[in-house]
Motif scaffolding. Structure first.
Motif, PDB file in Angstrom:
ATOM      1  N   THR A   1      -3.800  -6.401  -0.703  1.00  0.00           N
ATOM      2  CA  THR A   1      -2.662  -6.641  -0.386  1.00  0.00           C
ATOM      3  C   THR A   1      -2.538  -5.175  -0.615  1.00  0.00           C
ATOM      4  N   TYR A   2      -3.109  -4.106  -1.060  1.00  0.00           N
ATOM      5  CA  TYR A   2      -3.528  -2.331  -1.273  1.00  0.00           C
ATOM      6  C   TYR A   2      -4.319  -1.733  -0.139  1.00  0.00           C
TER       7      TYR A   2
ATOM      8  N   THR B   1      -5.250   4.538  -3.501  1.00  0.00           N
ATOM      9  CA  THR B   1      -4.576   3.388  -3.138  1.00  0.00           C
ATOM     10  C   THR B   1      -4.579   2.549  -4.095  1.00  0.00           C
TER      11      THR B   1
ATOM     12  N   ALA C   1      -2.268   1.672  -7.435  1.00  0.00           N
ATOM     13  CA  ALA C   1      -0.938   0.602  -7.529  1.00  0.00           C
ATOM     14  C   ALA C   1      -1.697  -0.610  -8.282  1.00  0.00           C
TER      15      ALA C   1
ATOM     16  N   SER D   1       4.266   4.513   3.553  1.00  0.00           N
ATOM     17  CA  SER D   1       2.675   4.415   3.358  1.00  0.00           C
ATOM     18  C   SER D   1       2.505   4.062   5.089  1.00  0.00           C
TER      19      SER D   1
ATOM     20  N   SER E   1       3.841  -2.815  -1.036  1.00  0.00           N
ATOM     21  CA  SER E   1       3.308  -3.080   0.756  1.00  0.00           C
ATOM     22  C   SER E   1       3.963  -3.758   1.433  1.00  0.00           C
TER      23      SER E   1
END
Length: 658
Positions: free
Chosen positions: A162-163, A169, A173, A454, A500
């Motif tokens: 996902t990230y 980052t 998260a 982002s 995101s």
């Protein structure tokens, strides 16, 4: 006589090609896929693959097995008439193997018997006549299994897919997870903060073009704003009457103190107007659909003022209509402010408002409140009617209509068009000519959202062709991903920066989010009884608000399912609007209990023990929730607004206090 066994249905392990893998491929058992699929195609087969005939059908697995068995029979008998089987071509490099039972080729021979696979999807009507128009995905290759992602069920794998793998980052998260995973569906006031992925930087000011406005006399105001009953309903929330079908709604940004301002646009020519529009004259030619037709006319954008108390979080007095921006361009279907903070901004200058009007053009208007004394502003004052004759900027396309828009930067914006194209303009450099005009969908683009902050160079779109798509503006032709097609086309999409992911509807009733790094997969967070018309996220928290055709507005939290696949998911109904046709009355119910969301698998298990019929309900237009939005200002981040087709607008501070 040896016969060929059926292909195995159980997925096998995936490995990169090495010398051992290539050697194992040559000694594969007879149940493997034949080498013909990996070999270089012959001229005949290449010609058949290039054929775009609509009569081609797909072989079934049984037909393939029979063909393989007959080939083995000929080979075992040593028949001279049968061509020798070609050996599997050894692969080199690090290309990943795709599980063969999940990859098959469609028979391209005309007149083949119909199979059980889905048929080719024809291109959109008239797509071949449009230069550069997209065609549907190649139906000759279907991949129904994606290696690697099926095993990403652990918490660590879910976060990485996902990230990404950037340590900074991932730390942010984890902070998002710790902040929001314990909240069922509604934000807390102490948790309101700007997204941790915000990238600060210098904001370039935009020189506003020459904008001309004039005052509207009292006798000419009726054609721009319908006469509606005065007064505001004050219950737990604030309910006001906008006078018509709400088509656009947006909060004014950069309001850290003082009053909050809500901008609304309505259909002046709807069925709820005092007089219906005149009938169209009959024509011999085929009538143009209303969605693809330019329809200018008198309308206005309403600016409502919501006063706040000393803390700036609650409304201390009823709102009032402070400004009406009149125009002759038809009603606005999309209102957008850029959310970047401005330095040394005048309190009466609300910023640059971009809107799509029914004449198919985009106009950028500088919204400035009228001059009032402190006493007049405290008392509410009279509504100022101002007609915009020449906007600051006008963006138009001759070949098509603009249908939706979003800001990319404080000085550039991008729009979706009725022909499936994207068009982008820079207001500081040649605002009359788009610097980008490219096709990404096959037909009408209903909604678009920027992945700001982002991923400021990416946009997500929802189209009436049934697909949602994420596209990089750096290379829109190749760097694009599409999700699964929905039979009921999505009409709304938004970007939630905290997870995101893009959020849209699937099959009408399901609200799902699509992470950027695995956009092809969807996770359900909320369900409606009707068709989802609008969905919205916020930059100061991670919660969603959605509205459907059944009159229900609900809150949900996508963070819970982002970090934990098996956690209990909840949704909170905000209110329910019902309409009685006989009495022409409305009922708005509130105070609903928090309910646990039911997944598809759980619903399937429940239906197996229930033989009752499943009905699809058609709801009246008056009860539709057409627009929803969050207040993007940090001081009022818990304010939610919902606009309805009957003209009612509900505004409430739903944030939970400590």
């Amino acid at each position: 006589m040896a016969t060929r066994a059926s292909r195995a249905k159980k997925p096998t392990s995936y490995a990169l090609d090495t010398d051992a893998t290539a050697a194992a491929a040559d000694t594969a058992p007879s149940s493997s896929v034949p080498a013909d699929e990996d070999s270089d195609p012959s001229p005949d087969s290449a010609a058949s693959d290039d054929d775009d005939s609509d009569d081609s059908e797909a072989y079934t697995d049984d037909e393939d097995d029979d063909a393989y068995a007959s080939d083995d029979d000929d080979a075992s008998d040593g028949g001279g008439g049968a061509p020798p089987r070609r050996k599997r071509k050894a692969r080199s490099g690090n290309a990943a193997r795709i599980h063969k039972p999940h990859v098959f080729r469609v028979n391209r021979v005309t007149g083949a018997p119909p199979g059980l696979r889905r048929r080719n999807r024809p291109a959109a009507a008239g797509a071949a006549d449009v230069p550069g128009a997209l065609r549907p995905p190649d139906p000759s290759v279907k991949i129904t299994y994606r290696p690697g992602f099926i095993k990403s069920t652990g918490k660590r794998e879910r976060i990485i897919t996902t990230y990404g793998q950037n340590n900074e980052t991932l730390v942010k998260a984890i902070g998002v997870r710790d902040e929001y995973i314990g909240l069922p569906a509604v934000p807390e006031r102490r948790g309101l903060r700007v997204t941790p992925f915000w990238r600060g930087g210098e904001v370039r000011a935009v020189e506003v073009g020459e904008q001309r406005v004039e005052s509207v006399q009292e006798g000419g105001r009726e054609k721009y704003l319908p006469d509606v009953p005065e007064g505001v309903l004050k219950c737990i929330a604030v309910v006001l009457n906008a006078g018509g079908h709400v088509t656009g709604m947006e909060w004014a940004p950069d309001r850290s103190k003082g009053s909050q301002y809500l901008l609304l646009s309505t259909k002046h020519d709807s069925t709820f107007a005092p007089s219906p529009p005149p009938p169209r004259p009959p024509t011999a030619a085929r009538e143009t659909p209303p969605a693809f037709e330019r329809a200018p006319g008198p309308s206005c954008i309403q600016v409502w003022r919501f006063p706040t108390d000393a803390t700036g979080t609650t409304s201390s007095a009823p709102p009032n209509l402070q400004l009406a921006l009149c125009h002759d361009w038809g009603y606005a279907s999309c209102l957008k402010f850029h959310q970047a903070p401005r330095e040394n901004a005048d309190e009466r200058d609300l910023g640059l408002l971009a809107a799509v009007f029914r004449d198919g053009n985009i106009r950028v208007i500088q919204v400035r409140l009228p001059e009032q004394t402190a006493e007049e502003e405290e008392a509410g004052g009279a509504t100022a009617f101002v007609k915009v004759t020449v906007p600051a900027y006008t963006l138009s396309l001759d070949a098509t209509l603009c249908t939706t828009l979003t800001w990319l930067t404080p000085h550039s914006l991008i729009a979706g068009c009725s022909n499936g194209f994207l068009a982008a303009w820079d207001l500081t450099r040649h605002p009359g000519t788009p610097y980008l005009y490219t096709p990404i969908h096959q037909t009408y683009i209903a909604a678009i959202a920027s992945c700001f902050p982002s991923f400021p160079t990416h946009v997500v779109t929802a189209s009436l062709d049934g697909y949602c798509r994420i596209t990089s503006l750096l290379d829109p032709y190749t760097d694009t991903v599409v999700n699964n097609r929905s039979r009921i086309a999505p009409t709304s999409i938004c970007w939630v920066d905290a997870v995101s992911a893009a959020v849209s509807s699937e099959e009408g009733a399901w609200v799902k989010f699509y992470p950027l790094r695995r956009f092809f997969s969807a996770t359900t967070v909320c369900k409606h009884s009707g068709v989802v018309n609008a969905v919205a996220g916020s930059a100061v928290h991670a919660f969603l608000v959605s509205g459907g055709s059944e009159g229900e507005c609900a809150f949900s939290n996508p963070v819970r399912r982002t970090f934990h696949g098996k956690i209990k998911n909840y949704q909170q109904t905000w209110f329910q609007l019902e309409y009685a046709r006989k009495s022409n009355m409305f009922r708005m119910s509130e105070g609903f209990k928090l309910e646990e969301f039911e997944t598809k698998s759980e619903k399937l298990k429940r239906r197996q023990n229930n033989t009752a019929l499943v009905h699809s309900t058609a709801y009246p237009e008056q009860s539709n929730i057409t627009q929803v939005c969050w207040n993007q200002n940090l001081v009022a981040g818990g304010w939610a607004a919902a606009g309805m087709a009957c003209g009612l607008v509900r505004v409430e501070d739903v944030a939970i206090d400590d």
